[in-house]
Design a protein around this motif. Sequence first.
Motif: not given
Length: 261
Positions: A80-82, A104-107, A71-78, A55-63
Amino acid sequence: MLKTRILSALVMAPPALLAAWAGGYAFAALIALAAALMCWEWHRMLNGAYTLSGRVASAGCALASLLAVARPDIGLAMVALATLASAGLAGSDRSGRVWAAFGAVYAGLPSVTLVWLRDDPAAGNAVIWWLLLVVWSTDIGAYAFGRLIGGPKLLPAVSPKKTWAGLVGGMISAGLAAVLVAVVVGTKAGGMVFAAGAAVAVVAQAGDLFESWIKRRCNVKDSSNIIPGHGGVLDRVDGLLTAALAVAALTLATGRTVLDW
């Protein structure tokens, strides 16, 4: 089954192409939904259940997909956090944590990549249409040539139905689709564009084979059953994930869009 696959494709293709044309948050929302579903499928395949880690991976990758619009860089950081959060919540088993992180990386990474590619104000729309149609043409050409010609298997231990004839057919179909899109958008449509489409077809087929290997490892036929005739979201976009990463990497390396190669 073929009729069901065709009907499902006819239903799914227009919203995908319309979102690609619209761009911005409309496209990012579609990608975010796909990213969340991919994480859901990944964890159900690997763990047999949609745990908190999933669930955390889903929320993080969607966000991450939505954040990538501005901000693609912030997207990449998210992403990594997920990845870290999903791995940390996956339990004490080291293998489970590794697979959770990889999911999480794959998606997430290709999802942010797709939004970034579409965000190019000059050519983003054409590039995404090019990418989608090349990958879809790869699947169609591989299926048609494989069924009509047959012959030696490509990698029978992983995907017993895929043939070398199918790979060649997918490359030819993808190359033709690449040239067609280039002609329609008014850019150069020479041999390099055809070669780029054929090369992306190989990368897409590699992505398809990788997901097939994952499913064999998990002893499942499909990643899920939410798309009639196709299985799950991962089953439908496995080639697109690797193709998007390849196109983005070459775009960064050359400083030019795929239609300018």
